[in-house]
Design a protein around this motif. Structure first.
Motif, PDB file in Angstrom:
ATOM      1  N   MET A  41       0.801  -1.222   0.000  1.00 44.31           N
ATOM      2  CA  MET A  41       0.000   0.000   0.000  1.00 44.31           C
ATOM      3  C   MET A  41       0.833   1.269   0.000  1.00 44.31           C
ATOM      4  N   TRP A  42       1.957   1.268   0.723  1.00 45.77           N
ATOM      5  CA  TRP A  42       2.693   2.508   0.917  1.00 45.77           C
ATOM      6  C   TRP A  42       3.099   3.211  -0.371  1.00 45.77           C
ATOM      7  N   PRO A  43       3.647   2.522  -1.383  1.00 41.04           N
ATOM      8  CA  PRO A  43       4.002   3.257  -2.602  1.00 41.04           C
ATOM      9  C   PRO A  43       2.822   3.977  -3.242  1.00 41.04           C
ATOM     10  N   ALA A  44       1.620   3.391  -3.157  1.00 37.20           N
ATOM     11  CA  ALA A  44       0.436   4.064  -3.703  1.00 37.20           C
ATOM     12  C   ALA A  44       0.096   5.307  -2.898  1.00 37.20           C
ATOM     13  N   TRP A  45       0.184   5.213  -1.584  1.00 37.55           N
ATOM     14  CA  TRP A  45      -0.064   6.393  -0.750  1.00 37.55           C
ATOM     15  C   TRP A  45       1.012   7.448  -0.970  1.00 37.55           C
ATOM     16  N   TRP A  46       2.263   7.016  -1.116  1.00 39.13           N
ATOM     17  CA  TRP A  46       3.329   7.986  -1.386  1.00 39.13           C
ATOM     18  C   TRP A  46       3.064   8.717  -2.700  1.00 39.13           C
ATOM     19  N   LEU A 138      -2.527  -3.733 -16.138  1.00 37.29           N
ATOM     20  CA  LEU A 138      -1.188  -4.145 -16.560  1.00 37.29           C
ATOM     21  C   LEU A 138      -0.357  -4.689 -15.396  1.00 37.29           C
ATOM     22  N   SER A 139      -0.712  -4.313 -14.171  1.00 36.44           N
ATOM     23  CA  SER A 139       0.028  -4.817 -13.006  1.00 36.44           C
ATOM     24  C   SER A 139      -0.087  -6.328 -12.868  1.00 36.44           C
ATOM     25  N   LEU A 140      -1.109  -6.918 -13.504  1.00 34.46           N
ATOM     26  CA  LEU A 140      -1.281  -8.369 -13.414  1.00 34.46           C
ATOM     27  C   LEU A 140      -0.143  -9.119 -14.105  1.00 34.46           C
ATOM     28  N   ILE A 141       0.568  -8.450 -15.007  1.00 37.83           N
ATOM     29  CA  ILE A 141       1.677  -9.123 -15.703  1.00 37.83           C
ATOM     30  C   ILE A 141       2.788  -9.487 -14.715  1.00 37.83           C
ATOM     31  N   PRO A 142       3.351  -8.515 -13.971  1.00 36.33           N
ATOM     32  CA  PRO A 142       4.392  -8.917 -13.008  1.00 36.33           C
ATOM     33  C   PRO A 142       3.844  -9.785 -11.875  1.00 36.33           C
ATOM     34  N   VAL A 143       2.574  -9.580 -11.500  1.00 36.72           N
ATOM     35  CA  VAL A 143       1.969 -10.423 -10.459  1.00 36.72           C
ATOM     36  C   VAL A 143       1.978 -11.883 -10.893  1.00 36.72           C
ATOM     37  N   THR A 144       1.624 -12.120 -12.143  1.00 38.96           N
ATOM     38  CA  THR A 144       1.577 -13.488 -12.669  1.00 38.96           C
ATOM     39  C   THR A 144       2.966 -14.105 -12.779  1.00 38.96           C
ATOM     40  N   ILE A 145       3.941 -13.291 -13.157  1.00 39.49           N
ATOM     41  CA  ILE A 145       5.292 -13.796 -13.389  1.00 39.49           C
ATOM     42  C   ILE A 145       6.038 -14.080 -12.093  1.00 39.49           C
ATOM     43  N   TYR A 146       5.802 -13.281 -11.062  1.00 38.61           N
ATOM     44  CA  TYR A 146       6.651 -13.325  -9.869  1.00 38.61           C
ATOM     45  C   TYR A 146       6.861 -14.716  -9.269  1.00 38.61           C
ATOM     46  N   PRO A 147       5.816 -15.539  -9.068  1.00 39.95           N
ATOM     47  CA  PRO A 147       6.080 -16.830  -8.405  1.00 39.95           C
ATOM     48  C   PRO A 147       7.075 -17.726  -9.133  1.00 39.95           C
ATOM     49  N   PHE A 148       7.246 -17.505 -10.438  1.00 39.21           N
ATOM     50  CA  PHE A 148       8.169 -18.340 -11.206  1.00 39.21           C
ATOM     51  C   PHE A 148       9.601 -17.813 -11.168  1.00 39.21           C
ATOM     52  N   ALA A 149       9.762 -16.555 -10.722  1.00 39.32           N
ATOM     53  CA  ALA A 149      11.077 -15.918 -10.789  1.00 39.32           C
ATOM     54  C   ALA A 149      12.115 -16.644  -9.957  1.00 39.32           C
ATOM     55  N   LYS A 150      11.721 -17.127  -8.788  1.00 45.78           N
ATOM     56  CA  LYS A 150      12.675 -17.776  -7.899  1.00 45.78           C
ATOM     57  C   LYS A 150      13.221 -19.077  -8.476  1.00 45.78           C
ATOM     58  N   ALA A 158      14.019  -8.614  -7.297  1.00 42.14           N
ATOM     59  CA  ALA A 158      13.850  -7.532  -8.273  1.00 42.14           C
ATOM     60  C   ALA A 158      12.489  -7.632  -8.956  1.00 42.14           C
ATOM     61  N   VAL A 159      12.069  -8.848  -9.256  1.00 39.45           N
ATOM     62  CA  VAL A 159      10.746  -9.048  -9.855  1.00 39.45           C
ATOM     63  C   VAL A 159       9.662  -8.671  -8.845  1.00 39.45           C
ATOM     64  N   LEU A 160       9.877  -9.025  -7.584  1.00 40.49           N
ATOM     65  CA  LEU A 160       8.937  -8.614  -6.546  1.00 40.49           C
ATOM     66  C   LEU A 160       8.860  -7.089  -6.473  1.00 40.49           C
ATOM     67  N   GLY A 161      10.014  -6.422  -6.608  1.00 41.54           N
ATOM     68  CA  GLY A 161      10.028  -4.968  -6.570  1.00 41.54           C
ATOM     69  C   GLY A 161       9.198  -4.366  -7.682  1.00 41.54           C
ATOM     70  N   LEU A 162       9.292  -4.928  -8.893  1.00 38.13           N
ATOM     71  CA  LEU A 162       8.478  -4.456 -10.005  1.00 38.13           C
ATOM     72  C   LEU A 162       6.995  -4.657  -9.724  1.00 38.13           C
ATOM     73  N   THR A 163       6.684  -5.722  -8.999  1.00 33.11           N
ATOM     74  CA  THR A 163       5.295  -6.072  -8.709  1.00 33.11           C
ATOM     75  C   THR A 163       4.725  -5.255  -7.552  1.00 33.11           C
ATOM     76  N   PHE A 164       5.448  -5.258  -6.442  1.00 33.23           N
ATOM     77  CA  PHE A 164       4.920  -4.718  -5.188  1.00 33.23           C
ATOM     78  C   PHE A 164       4.848  -3.197  -5.180  1.00 33.23           C
ATOM     79  N   ASN A 165       5.590  -2.535  -6.062  1.00 34.70           N
ATOM     80  CA  ASN A 165       5.647  -1.083  -6.026  1.00 34.70           C
ATOM     81  C   ASN A 165       4.865  -0.423  -7.151  1.00 34.70           C
ATOM     82  N   TRP A 166       3.984  -1.181  -7.782  1.00 30.29           N
ATOM     83  CA  TRP A 166       3.175  -0.639  -8.868  1.00 30.29           C
ATOM     84  C   TRP A 166       2.354   0.571  -8.399  1.00 30.29           C
ATOM     85  N   GLY A 167       2.026   0.581  -7.135  1.00 36.09           N
ATOM     86  CA  GLY A 167       1.267   1.699  -6.586  1.00 36.09           C
ATOM     87  C   GLY A 167       1.985   3.027  -6.718  1.00 36.09           C
TER      88      GLY A 167
END
Length: 305
Positions: A41-46, A138-150, A158-167
């Motif tokens: 949530m924080w990046p969206a509020w920021w 469009l945020s669903l793209i990194p959300v979908t990809i992230y679990p496979f990144a590890k 880094a993939v989590l960062g692209l996902t979690f900071n979309w806000g």
């Protein structure tokens, strides 16, 4: 004498007081672990505070929408992650009792639950302008990809960062119907924030991860993690500071930035990568980063010339 065995039902906190059939779904969306929701949530509020002063008509409306959206979409993301990772989770001590590997929720029910949560998030998203709606989808793209990144990279954080900071993009888009240097710089800075705090978090699981073949920055950086985390946090601090300057913040922004530097430095000094409890505590401390930047951005807006 009866041994006390920790089971999926031995849930503490408010989730443990909820009727038993509902508990697995609350745990599936990590309702018992709110730190992740705050970090989403924080990046969206920021971004909202970078775009609008707190007395703007839509400021608190956007904050409320992002609050609700972060809860349901973090839940949907965690559910999707657990569906993909269900076999790996069985092999890791910290995750073996999650609802899917523990047999409390079937994969089919988890998929349905993720769909319901995603539709709830979409109901929040459509309250915004068309550009922000498209950006949110469009945020669903990194959300979908992230679990496979590890499984394929040593840098899943880094993939989590692209996902979690979309806000960091969404707040500005909701206010202006476009993007620009301020939200893009904020988004880039937040990526390095996530690299820092999630590397700390990953050190909890590094032994199990090494055994099952899961990749992470904790394993990649090893004993050099503290230096790298300090570097990640420094980039975050500089990028966020410049974003505030570009946003036209007044003098009220800068004391908070000093406090932010102090807090991030404290995390690095306190870090012990071989102490899982210390790592978890420092990871959770990043909620304070959220408050520092948010309140400092408000102060910067109120003191702008």
């Amino acid at each position: 004498m009866i041994d006390t065995i920790k089971t999926p039902d031995s849930v503490v906190g408010w989730v443990g007081r909820i009727p038993r059939p509902v508990r697995p779904y609350l745990r599936l969306m990590r309702a018992d672990r709110p730190a992740g929701f705050w970090l989403l949530m924080w990046p969206a509020w920021w971004s909202t505070a970078f775009a609008l002063p707190p007395n703007a008509p839509d400021f608190w409306l956007f904050c409320a929408l992002f609050f609700i959206g972060s809860i349901v979409m973090r839940g949907a993301g965690c559910t999707w992650n657990d569906i993909v990772d269900r076999k790996l989770d069985k092999a890791v001590a910290r995750t073996a009792l999650r609802p899917i590997p523990a047999g409390e929720v079937t994969v089919q029910k988890a998929i349905l639950f993720a769909i319901v949560l995603s539709l709830s998030g979409f109901a929040v998203l459509v309250q915004l302008n068309s550009f922000a709606i498209l950006l949110g989808v469009l945020s669903l793209i990194p959300v979908t990809i992230y679990p496979f990144a590890k499984r394929i990279t040593n840098w899943p954080q880094a993939v989590l960062g692209l996902t979690f900071n979309w806000g960091a993009l969404m707040g500005w888009a909701a206010a202006f119907g476009t993007l620009g240097p301020v939200p893009l710089l904020l988004y880039a800075g937040c990526l390095f924030w996530t690299l820092g705090y999630d590397t700390i978090y990953a050190h909890q699981d590094k032994a199990d991860d090494a055994i099952v073949g899961v990749k992470s920055t904790a394993l990649k950086l090893g004993d050099q993690s503290a230096r790298w985390i300090a570097g990640f946090y420094l980039v975050f601090l500089i990028a966020t500071g410049f974003a505030g300057s570009l946003a036209g913040f007044g003098w009220g922004w800068w004391p908070g930035l000093v406090a932010l530097a102090g807090h991030l430095g404290w995390q690095v000094i306190r870090l012990d990568i071989d102490d899982p409890q210390r790592c978890l505590s420092l990871f959770r401390a990043n909620s304070w980063v959220g408050w520092i930047v948010f309140l400092s951005a408000i102060a910067g807006k109120l003191t702008a010339s």
